[in-house]
Design an enzyme around this catalytic site. Structure first.
Site: not given
Length: 285
Positions: A31-33, A36-37, A153, A157, A188, A191
């Site tokens: 969330g908090y898109l 980049g998302h 990024k 992961q 992006k 945070r």
């Protein structure tokens, strides 16, 4: 756009799409898109008939003292962005829906046991990738997508998810998508909102160091430590910056390398004030 809050809602809708012969893409997010998302959604829409985005701040990947409670959330804004970019369904479960035992905990985890998750971010966040693999594995089982989309990024992961998919025979194509940057080069990140004006300016040392690495390797430098030393020196000139790590690793296995040869990932985590930011680049020689 469908807003689903339960596992059964997602599975029921995906079954309907499958009956129609449609392909399904998954974009896992916390969330908090941001843009980049959005780029991940755009890529998924271009490659799949239907796109599901998850919007879930996953507690099992946060260690003690990390920013779980403070992690930014704005579901209404997320929905606006997702719908504007053509997402067909957002999965926004409660913690108890994802972890029925309560308190965001589980007795069953997916964990890679070699050194891959112990490198880079794993050195200071020892349980992080166990939590990532577990929640992504659950999302794969819930959505059963044909393809899943992750940003470069979070390069470690991405590599770990690729290994998990291979080892557990998920049969899902993992699509890595390029880093999206601000006009001044900062990668992006959700945070970035933690940064005040002075810290925001200081954070540019990350992308500046990345460009330095790209330039040095493009000019023929193959000694990884020389590249890393130059990057560290540049970052350390910024008083607000504190290096967690600046490392060179094999782009597939995450094993440390001393020579820029083949597919090498140069990655960093740097604290700007209290905010931990990451950035990376892939170089070849």
């Amino acid at each position: 756009m469908i807003i689903a809050k339960t596992v059964e809602e997602v599975r029921s809708q995906v079954r309907e799409w499958r009956k129609e012969g449609l392909t399904v893409g998954l974009v896992p997010t916390m969330g908090y898109l941001h843009e980049g998302h959005a780029s991940l959604i755009d890529k998924a829409v271009s490659m799949c008939d239907r796109v599901v985005a998850s919007d879930f701040v996953n507690p099992t990947q946060f260690g003690p003292g990390e920013d779980l409670e403070a992690y930014p959330r704005d579901f209404d804004h997320d929905c606006q962005l997702l719908e504007a970019h053509g997402c067909h369904m957002v999965f926004h479960p409660s913690v108890d829906e994802m972890y029925p035992d309560g308190n965001g905990k589980t007795d069953t985890y997916i964990e890679i046991l070699d050194d891959m998750p112990k490198q880079l971010c794993g050195k200071t966040r020892p349980i992080h990738f166990r939590g990532v693999c577990t929640v992504v594995g659950k999302l794969f089982n819930i959505v059963m997508p044909d393809k899943a989309f992750f940003g470069q990024k979070d390069a470690q992961q991405l590599a770990i998810i690729r290994r998990m998919v291979r080892d557990l025979s998920y049969g899902i194509e993992i699509v890595g998508c390029p880093i999206v940057r601000e006009e001044d080069g900062l990668a992006k990140s959700s945070r970035n909102t933690y940064l005040n004006a002075e810290e925001r300016q200081a954070a540019l040392v990350l992308s500046q160091a990345i460009r330095m690495a790209e330039k040095m390797t493009a000019e023929g430098e193959t000694d990884a430590e020389k590249v890393l030393a130059a990057m560290r020196e540049h970052i350390e000139k910024e008083p607000l910056a504190k290096i967690d790590y600046v490392s060179a690793v094999d782009g597939v296995t995450m094993a440390p390398v001393t020579e820029i040869k083949g597919n090498v990932l140069i990655a960093m985590a740097v604290y700007i004030g209290k905010t931990r930011l990451i950035d990376n680049c892939s170089v070849n020689a």
